[in-house]
Design an enzyme around this catalytic site. Sequence first.
Site, PDB file in Angstrom:
ATOM      1  N   LYS A   9      62.278 106.627   2.990  1.00  0.00           N
ATOM      2  CA  LYS A   9      61.874 106.991   4.355  1.00  0.00           C
ATOM      3  C   LYS A   9      62.548 108.292   4.815  1.00  0.00           C
ATOM      4  O   LYS A   9      63.509 108.760   4.191  1.00  0.00           O
ATOM      5  CB  LYS A   9      62.221 105.827   5.293  1.00  0.00           C
ATOM      6  CG  LYS A   9      61.397 104.556   5.011  1.00  0.00           C
ATOM      7  CD  LYS A   9      61.656 103.483   6.072  1.00  0.00           C
ATOM      8  CE  LYS A   9      60.833 102.231   5.809  1.00  0.00           C
ATOM      9  NZ  LYS A   9      61.013 101.208   6.877  1.00  0.00           N
ATOM     10  N   TYR A  49      50.826 101.006   8.087  1.00  0.00           N
ATOM     11  CA  TYR A  49      51.552  99.904   8.735  1.00  0.00           C
ATOM     12  C   TYR A  49      50.646  99.104   9.677  1.00  0.00           C
ATOM     13  O   TYR A  49      51.150  98.446  10.599  1.00  0.00           O
ATOM     14  CB  TYR A  49      52.773 100.439   9.474  1.00  0.00           C
ATOM     15  CG  TYR A  49      54.021 100.579   8.606  1.00  0.00           C
ATOM     16  CD1 TYR A  49      54.576  99.468   7.952  1.00  0.00           C
ATOM     17  CD2 TYR A  49      54.680 101.797   8.450  1.00  0.00           C
ATOM     18  CE1 TYR A  49      55.716  99.580   7.173  1.00  0.00           C
ATOM     19  CE2 TYR A  49      55.827 101.915   7.665  1.00  0.00           C
ATOM     20  CZ  TYR A  49      56.335 100.794   7.033  1.00  0.00           C
ATOM     21  OH  TYR A  49      57.483 100.894   6.262  1.00  0.00           O
ATOM     22  N   ASN A 112      65.733 102.649   8.227  1.00  0.00           N
ATOM     23  CA  ASN A 112      66.326 101.768   7.214  1.00  0.00           C
ATOM     24  C   ASN A 112      66.083 102.181   5.765  1.00  0.00           C
ATOM     25  O   ASN A 112      66.002 101.348   4.857  1.00  0.00           O
ATOM     26  CB  ASN A 112      65.939 100.305   7.487  1.00  0.00           C
ATOM     27  CG  ASN A 112      64.446 100.063   7.381  1.00  0.00           C
ATOM     28  OD1 ASN A 112      63.683 100.973   7.098  1.00  0.00           O
ATOM     29  ND2 ASN A 112      64.051  98.826   7.598  1.00  0.00           N
ATOM     30  N   HIS A 115      61.102 101.542   2.171  1.00  0.00           N
ATOM     31  CA  HIS A 115      60.071 100.510   2.311  1.00  0.00           C
ATOM     32  C   HIS A 115      59.825  99.925   0.931  1.00  0.00           C
ATOM     33  O   HIS A 115      59.892 100.644  -0.061  1.00  0.00           O
ATOM     34  CB  HIS A 115      58.761 101.125   2.829  1.00  0.00           C
ATOM     35  CG  HIS A 115      57.568 100.237   2.592  1.00  0.00           C
ATOM     36  ND1 HIS A 115      57.214  99.233   3.446  1.00  0.00           N
ATOM     37  CD2 HIS A 115      56.695 100.184   1.549  1.00  0.00           C
ATOM     38  CE1 HIS A 115      56.162  98.600   2.948  1.00  0.00           C
ATOM     39  NE2 HIS A 115      55.826  99.161   1.798  1.00  0.00           N
ATOM     40  N   GLU A 126      48.897  99.036  -1.400  1.00  0.00           N
ATOM     41  CA  GLU A 126      49.747 100.159  -0.992  1.00  0.00           C
ATOM     42  C   GLU A 126      49.779 101.256  -2.062  1.00  0.00           C
ATOM     43  O   GLU A 126      49.822 102.443  -1.737  1.00  0.00           O
ATOM     44  CB  GLU A 126      51.160  99.657  -0.704  1.00  0.00           C
ATOM     45  CG  GLU A 126      51.221  98.804   0.561  1.00  0.00           C
ATOM     46  CD  GLU A 126      52.611  98.246   0.856  1.00  0.00           C
ATOM     47  OE1 GLU A 126      52.738  97.493   1.846  1.00  0.00           O
ATOM     48  OE2 GLU A 126      53.567  98.556   0.118  1.00  0.00           O
TER      49      GLU A 126
HETATM   50  P1  ATP Z   1      59.292  97.657   5.116  1.00  0.00           P
HETATM   51  O1  ATP Z   1      57.922  97.066   5.395  1.00  0.00           O
HETATM   52  O2  ATP Z   1      59.509  99.012   5.733  1.00  0.00           O
HETATM   53  O3  ATP Z   1      59.641  97.597   3.657  1.00  0.00           O
HETATM   54  P2  ATP Z   1      60.497  95.166   5.803  1.00  0.00           P
HETATM   55  O4  ATP Z   1      59.376  94.565   4.996  1.00  0.00           O
HETATM   56  O5  ATP Z   1      61.895  94.809   5.442  1.00  0.00           O
HETATM   57  O6  ATP Z   1      60.407  96.727   5.797  1.00  0.00           O
HETATM   58  P3  ATP Z   1      58.903  94.583   8.116  1.00  0.00           P
HETATM   59  O7  ATP Z   1      59.044  93.312   8.867  1.00  0.00           O
HETATM   60  O8  ATP Z   1      57.725  94.750   7.218  1.00  0.00           O
HETATM   61  O9  ATP Z   1      60.270  94.835   7.322  1.00  0.00           O
HETATM   62  O10 ATP Z   1      58.928  95.758   9.178  1.00  0.00           O
HETATM   63  C1  ATP Z   1      58.455  97.065   8.825  1.00  0.00           C
HETATM   64  C2  ATP Z   1      59.375  98.106   9.394  1.00  0.00           C
HETATM   65  O11 ATP Z   1      59.316  98.066  10.798  1.00  0.00           O
HETATM   66  C3  ATP Z   1      60.861  97.879   9.055  1.00  0.00           C
HETATM   67  O12 ATP Z   1      61.239  98.452   7.848  1.00  0.00           O
HETATM   68  C4  ATP Z   1      61.533  98.570  10.206  1.00  0.00           C
HETATM   69  O13 ATP Z   1      61.653  99.960   9.952  1.00  0.00           O
HETATM   70  C5  ATP Z   1      60.584  98.340  11.353  1.00  0.00           C
HETATM   71  N1  ATP Z   1      61.024  97.183  12.129  1.00  0.00           N
HETATM   72  C6  ATP Z   1      60.928  95.876  11.810  1.00  0.00           C
HETATM   73  N2  ATP Z   1      61.439  95.091  12.764  1.00  0.00           N
HETATM   74  C7  ATP Z   1      61.862  95.929  13.737  1.00  0.00           C
HETATM   75  C8  ATP Z   1      62.474  95.753  14.996  1.00  0.00           C
HETATM   76  N3  ATP Z   1      62.748  94.536  15.469  1.00  0.00           N
HETATM   77  N4  ATP Z   1      62.770  96.867  15.717  1.00  0.00           N
HETATM   78  C9  ATP Z   1      62.479  98.093  15.247  1.00  0.00           C
HETATM   79  N5  ATP Z   1      61.901  98.332  14.062  1.00  0.00           N
HETATM   80  C10 ATP Z   1      61.592  97.275  13.316  1.00  0.00           C
HETATM   81 MG    MG Z   2      57.325  95.086   5.240  1.00  0.00          MG
END
Ligand code: ATP
Ligand code: MG
Length: 137
Positions: A9, A49, A112, A115, A126
């Site tokens: 990211k 997303y 974070n 992804h 994806e």
């Molecule tokens: P990713 O899909 O990016 O690999 P993930 O699968 O661990 O991450 P998801 O639940 O799919 O987490 O959420 C997608 C992204 O949305 C997260 O990586 C994060 O950057 C953002 N995100 C998720 N929860 C929150 C939150 N509560 N507040 C802000 N951003 C969030």
């Molecule tokens: Mg995810």
Amino acid sequence: MEQTLSIIKPDAVKKGVIGKIIDRFESNGLRVAALKKLQLSTKDAKEFYAIHKDRPFFGELVEFMTSGPVVVIVLEGENAVAKNRELMGATDPKEAAKGTIRADFAESIDANAVHGSDSLENANNEIKFFFSKEEIL
Ligand code: ATP
Ligand code: MG
């Protein structure tokens, strides 16, 4: 053999830890099958997303993912989807296990670092979003 999609990211690209993150994959049995650096448009990020479109953080997520270039990678290996998720650590770096990518390189739940696809079905979709068949070697 499975394939999964990783995105380094904008926060991690800005920090200059692309190589360090790819090392985590290669040192743990995941092979780089395809890779490119690109700038996501708002339209791309919203589409990628889309699954989160009704979540309260969707706007911030799209803004963050378009805030700078990302590196998209197809990783290949045994149990690649689960292995990548394990190497990444929990979504919130404060909860990510020691030694995971997010524990070591991420700042916050939105910035974070990486992804990773969360299922084989999502991985296939994806990967198609970013790469043609000819680009995956
Ligand atoms: P990713 O899909 O990016 O690999 P993930 O699968 O661990 O991450 P998801 O639940 O799919 O987490 O959420 C997608 C992204 O949305 C997260 O990586 C994060 O950057 C953002 N995100 C998720 N929860 C929150 C939150 N509560 N507040 C802000 N951003 C969030
Ligand atoms: Mg995810």
